[in-house]
Design an enzyme around this catalytic site. Structure first.
Site, PDB file in Angstrom:
ATOM      1  N   ARG A 154       0.821  -1.216   0.000  1.00 19.63           N
ATOM      2  CA  ARG A 154       0.000   0.000   0.000  1.00 19.63           C
ATOM      3  C   ARG A 154       0.860   1.273   0.000  1.00 19.63           C
ATOM      4  O   ARG A 154       0.422   2.309  -0.494  1.00 19.63           O
ATOM      5  CB  ARG A 154      -0.954   0.009   1.189  1.00 19.63           C
ATOM      6  CG  ARG A 154      -2.151  -0.895   0.969  1.00 19.63           C
ATOM      7  CD  ARG A 154      -3.077  -0.900   2.153  1.00 19.63           C
ATOM      8  NE  ARG A 154      -4.379  -1.452   1.792  1.00 19.63           N
ATOM      9  CZ  ARG A 154      -5.373  -1.615   2.651  1.00 19.63           C
ATOM     10  NH1 ARG A 154      -5.219  -1.279   3.918  1.00 19.63           N
ATOM     11  NH2 ARG A 154      -6.523  -2.101   2.249  1.00 19.63           N
ATOM     12  N   GLY A 201      -7.432  -7.986  -0.155  1.00 21.12           N
ATOM     13  CA  GLY A 201      -7.540  -8.863   1.012  1.00 21.12           C
ATOM     14  C   GLY A 201      -6.845 -10.187   0.797  1.00 21.12           C
ATOM     15  O   GLY A 201      -5.756 -10.268   0.248  1.00 21.12           O
ATOM     16  N   LYS A 225     -17.143 -17.770   3.214  1.00 22.68           N
ATOM     17  CA  LYS A 225     -18.579 -17.698   3.497  1.00 22.68           C
ATOM     18  C   LYS A 225     -19.422 -17.129   2.371  1.00 22.68           C
ATOM     19  O   LYS A 225     -19.051 -16.140   1.755  1.00 22.68           O
ATOM     20  CB  LYS A 225     -18.791 -16.776   4.699  1.00 22.68           C
ATOM     21  CG  LYS A 225     -18.288 -17.326   5.998  1.00 22.68           C
ATOM     22  CD  LYS A 225     -18.603 -16.302   7.062  1.00 22.68           C
ATOM     23  CE  LYS A 225     -18.121 -16.748   8.428  1.00 22.68           C
ATOM     24  NZ  LYS A 225     -18.182 -15.624   9.347  1.00 22.68           N
ATOM     25  N   GLY A 250     -12.331  -4.553   1.662  1.00 21.78           N
ATOM     26  CA  GLY A 250     -13.750  -4.184   1.766  1.00 21.78           C
ATOM     27  C   GLY A 250     -14.185  -3.248   0.657  1.00 21.78           C
ATOM     28  O   GLY A 250     -15.296  -3.385   0.110  1.00 21.78           O
TER      29      GLY A 250
HETATM   30  N1  LIG Z   1     -12.899 -25.214   1.635  1.00 23.58           N
HETATM   31  C1  LIG Z   1     -12.469 -24.413   2.596  1.00 23.58           C
HETATM   32  N2  LIG Z   1     -12.455 -24.817   3.874  1.00 23.58           N
HETATM   33  C2  LIG Z   1     -12.001 -24.018   4.847  1.00 23.58           C
HETATM   34  N3  LIG Z   1     -11.554 -22.770   4.655  1.00 23.58           N
HETATM   35  C3  LIG Z   1     -11.554 -22.326   3.397  1.00 23.58           C
HETATM   36  C4  LIG Z   1     -12.010 -23.116   2.311  1.00 23.58           C
HETATM   37  N4  LIG Z   1     -11.904 -22.382   1.198  1.00 23.58           N
HETATM   38  C5  LIG Z   1     -11.391 -21.192   1.563  1.00 23.58           C
HETATM   39  N5  LIG Z   1     -11.179 -21.154   2.876  1.00 23.58           N
HETATM   40  C6  LIG Z   1     -10.622 -20.049   3.677  1.00 23.58           C
HETATM   41  O1  LIG Z   1     -11.294 -18.854   3.373  1.00 23.58           O
HETATM   42  C7  LIG Z   1     -10.457 -17.795   3.786  1.00 23.58           C
HETATM   43  C8  LIG Z   1     -10.685 -16.605   2.891  1.00 23.58           C
HETATM   44  O2  LIG Z   1     -12.043 -16.276   2.942  1.00 23.58           O
HETATM   45  P1  LIG Z   1     -12.560 -14.800   2.729  1.00 23.58           P
HETATM   46  O3  LIG Z   1     -14.023 -14.895   2.519  1.00 23.58           O
HETATM   47  O4  LIG Z   1     -12.043 -13.936   3.833  1.00 23.58           O
HETATM   48  O5  LIG Z   1     -11.807 -14.472   1.351  1.00 23.58           O
HETATM   49  P2  LIG Z   1     -11.508 -13.126   0.663  1.00 23.58           P
HETATM   50  O6  LIG Z   1     -12.800 -12.561   0.187  1.00 23.58           O
HETATM   51  O7  LIG Z   1     -10.426 -13.322  -0.329  1.00 23.58           O
HETATM   52  O8  LIG Z   1     -10.928 -12.186   1.771  1.00 23.58           O
HETATM   53  P3  LIG Z   1     -11.138 -10.643   1.956  1.00 23.58           P
HETATM   54  O9  LIG Z   1     -12.530 -10.511   2.492  1.00 23.58           O
HETATM   55  O10 LIG Z   1     -10.055 -10.332   2.936  1.00 23.58           O
HETATM   56  O11 LIG Z   1     -10.948 -10.040   0.596  1.00 23.58           O
HETATM   57  C9  LIG Z   1      -9.040 -18.300   3.726  1.00 23.58           C
HETATM   58  O12 LIG Z   1      -8.478 -18.179   5.000  1.00 23.58           O
HETATM   59  C10 LIG Z   1      -9.196 -19.765   3.329  1.00 23.58           C
HETATM   60  O13 LIG Z   1      -8.362 -20.618   4.061  1.00 23.58           O
HETATM   61  O1  LIG Z   2      -7.637  -2.396   5.302  1.00 22.07           O
HETATM   62  C1  LIG Z   2      -8.737  -1.944   4.919  1.00 22.07           C
HETATM   63  O2  LIG Z   2      -9.616  -2.661   4.420  1.00 22.07           O
HETATM   64  C2  LIG Z   2      -8.942  -0.472   4.976  1.00 22.07           C
HETATM   65  O3  LIG Z   2      -7.793   0.199   5.357  1.00 22.07           O
HETATM   66  C3  LIG Z   2     -10.106  -0.112   5.855  1.00 22.07           C
HETATM   67  O4  LIG Z   2      -9.835  -0.449   7.182  1.00 22.07           O
HETATM   68  P1  LIG Z   2     -11.013  -0.672   8.222  1.00 22.07           P
HETATM   69  O5  LIG Z   2     -11.717  -1.936   7.852  1.00 22.07           O
HETATM   70  O6  LIG Z   2     -10.339  -0.723   9.574  1.00 22.07           O
HETATM   71  O7  LIG Z   2     -11.940   0.532   8.124  1.00 22.07           O
END
Ligand SMILES: Nc1ncnc2c1ncn2[C@@H]1O[C@H](COP(=O)(O)OP(=O)(O)OP(=O)(O)O)[C@@H](O)[C@H]1O
Ligand SMILES: O=C(O)[C@H](O)COP(=O)(O)O
Length: 397
Positions: free
Chosen positions: A37, A354, A201, A377
């Site tokens: 970042r 993320g 999820k 987010g």
């Molecule tokens: N089949 C599974 N069983 C258990 N955990 C899983 C499975 N598939 C994915 N995961 C877990 O899901 C997590 C990521 O989920 P999340 O919904 O936070 O993803 P993301 O959208 O990429 O994240 P972010 O919201 O930070 O962008 C990882 O830690 C991964 O290990």
């Molecule tokens: O890391 C993030 O997603 C942004 O910096 C926003 O942070 P926050 O979820 O603490 O508002």
């Protein structure tokens, strides 16, 4: 298309410019463990310095909730930014963020100097978007630049409130790039447009799924969330991640895909394990046939081929969420197969931030993607089709 005024539309010679960045970086024992970042913010900072502006940077870090917690100070960021820029970034240590120390540091700035303010969340008003702090911030400068895409889904003093008190509010290069890539991808994509969703999820991606089903040609769902779809269709999922309450929603989305003539691809096979561990015994079974005592932790080999094939002729691909529990090498195969498929296509490939960005980078495919968002987010809310307050607050062209 969003058409916001940017730093290219202004020259800030001799002016004080307040720049909101997203320097919310991971820290371990005071050391920055990922400076992505910070690197992403450099082009805007360099442009304003080369204009001859007095550049005042600000950001939040973590969630100190109005307390001046030393472990969430931005001091380490000033050090790393100085290294990256090859120029001193003076840190204005100040528990009140815009207190006597910050004002003194700004008063003595020369053209081209850079000052970094303390964590904006040291002030309780920040996250409530209260005028007191917005006015304090605005009092420091004549021009406001918002380059904090990662924070654009928040309406806080330092990215939204402050704009009420500034005559000029423009976006920086990073913000512009994120809007261009994510905005174009979702609203005016080159087709075929394929979206890939994974992660833990269904419940955290409800609006993303709904919105994308109105936009894409193909929607691929893998990862933990796919077991809810599998269960909804009558499959057995053993101990896999499951959100029973969302089975009806999954069926609704399957119908919506059909109605919209979107090709919805779900896993056809899955790697199951007898323990949530890299040492677990594993097997490959058909989707929806997971025995009791076992859990699905990755997509299977047939699914890897199916998903890779689906992105082959795509022109635009957006990906958010890993295909399995990729933190364990045994279950990173599916995520890697998808990353490789994206690296091999000629499509514009856009990765939501993320965990997905972390997965792509840790697997070594980061530089093969067209754009990796710096927003977690914020990129999700973009994919949900929402207007982001941080973007909306900037002046239109
Ligand atoms: N089949 C599974 N069983 C258990 N955990 C899983 C499975 N598939 C994915 N995961 C877990 O899901 C997590 C990521 O989920 P999340 O919904 O936070 O993803 P993301 O959208 O990429 O994240 P972010 O919201 O930070 O962008 C990882 O830690 C991964 O290990
Ligand atoms: O890391 C993030 O997603 C942004 O910096 C926003 O942070 P926050 O979820 O603490 O508002």
């Amino acid at each position: 298309m969003l058409n916001k005024k940017s730093v290219d539309d202004i020259n800030v010679k001799g002016q004080k410019v307040l720049v909101r960045c997203d320097f919310n970086v991971p820290l371990e024992n005071g050391k920055i463990t990922d400076d992505t970042r910070l690197v992403a913010a450099l082009p805007t900072i360099k442009k304003l310095v080369s204009d001859g502006g007095k550049v005042i940077l600000c950001s939040h870090l973590g969630k100190p909730k109005g307390q001046p917690l030393p472990e969430m100070s931005l001091a380490p960021v000033a050090v790393r930014l100085s290294e990256l820029l090859g120029q001193t970034v003076r840190f204005a240590a100040d528990r009140g963020v815009v207190g006597p120390n910050a004002k003194a540091a700004v008063d003595i700035m020369n053209d081209g100097d850079i000052v970094l303010l303390e964590n904006t969340r040291y002030r309780a008003e920040e996250t409530k978007n209260e005028d007191t702090f917005s006015k304090d911030l605005a009092s420091l400068a004549e021009v406001f630049v918002d380059d904090a895409f990662g924070t654009a889904h928040r309406a806080h003093c330092s990215n939204v409130g402050v704009t009420k008190y500034m005559k000029t509010n423009v976006v920086g290069y990073l913000m512009q790039k994120e809007i261009d890539f994510l905005g174009n991808a979702v609203n005016d994509p080159k087709r075929p447009f394929v979206a890939i969703l994974g992660g833990a999820k269904v419940s955290s991606k409800l609006s993303v799924i709904e919105n994308l089903l109105d936009k894409v040609d193909v929607l691929i769902i893998g990862g933990g969330m796919s077991y809810t779809f599998s269960k909804a269709q009558g499959g057995t999922v053993g101990n896999s991640l499951l959100e029973e309450d969302y089975c009806d929603y999954a069926l609704k989305m399957i119908k919506k895909a059909k109605d919209n003539k979107v090709k919805l691809l779900l896993p056809v096979d899955t790697v199951i394990a007898d323990d949530f561990s890299n040492d677990a015994n594993t097997e490959v079974v058909d989707a929806g046939k997971i025995p009791d005592g076992w859990e699905g932790l990755d997509i299977g080999p047939k699914t890897c081929d199916l998903f890779a094939d689906a992105v082959k002729d795509a022109q635009t691909v957006v990906w958010n969420g890993p295909m399995g529990a990729f933190e364990m090498s045994k279950f990173a195969v599916g995520t890697e197969a998808v990353a490789k498929a994206l690296a091999d296509t000629d499509a514009v490939t856009i990765i939501g931030g993320g965990d997905s960005a972390a997965a792509i980078n840790s697997l070594g495919y980061g530089d093969k993607m067209t754009h990796i968002s710096t927003g977690g987010g914020a990129s999700m809310e973009f994919l949900e089709g929402k207007e982001l307050p941080g973007v909306a607050a900037a002046d239109n062209k």
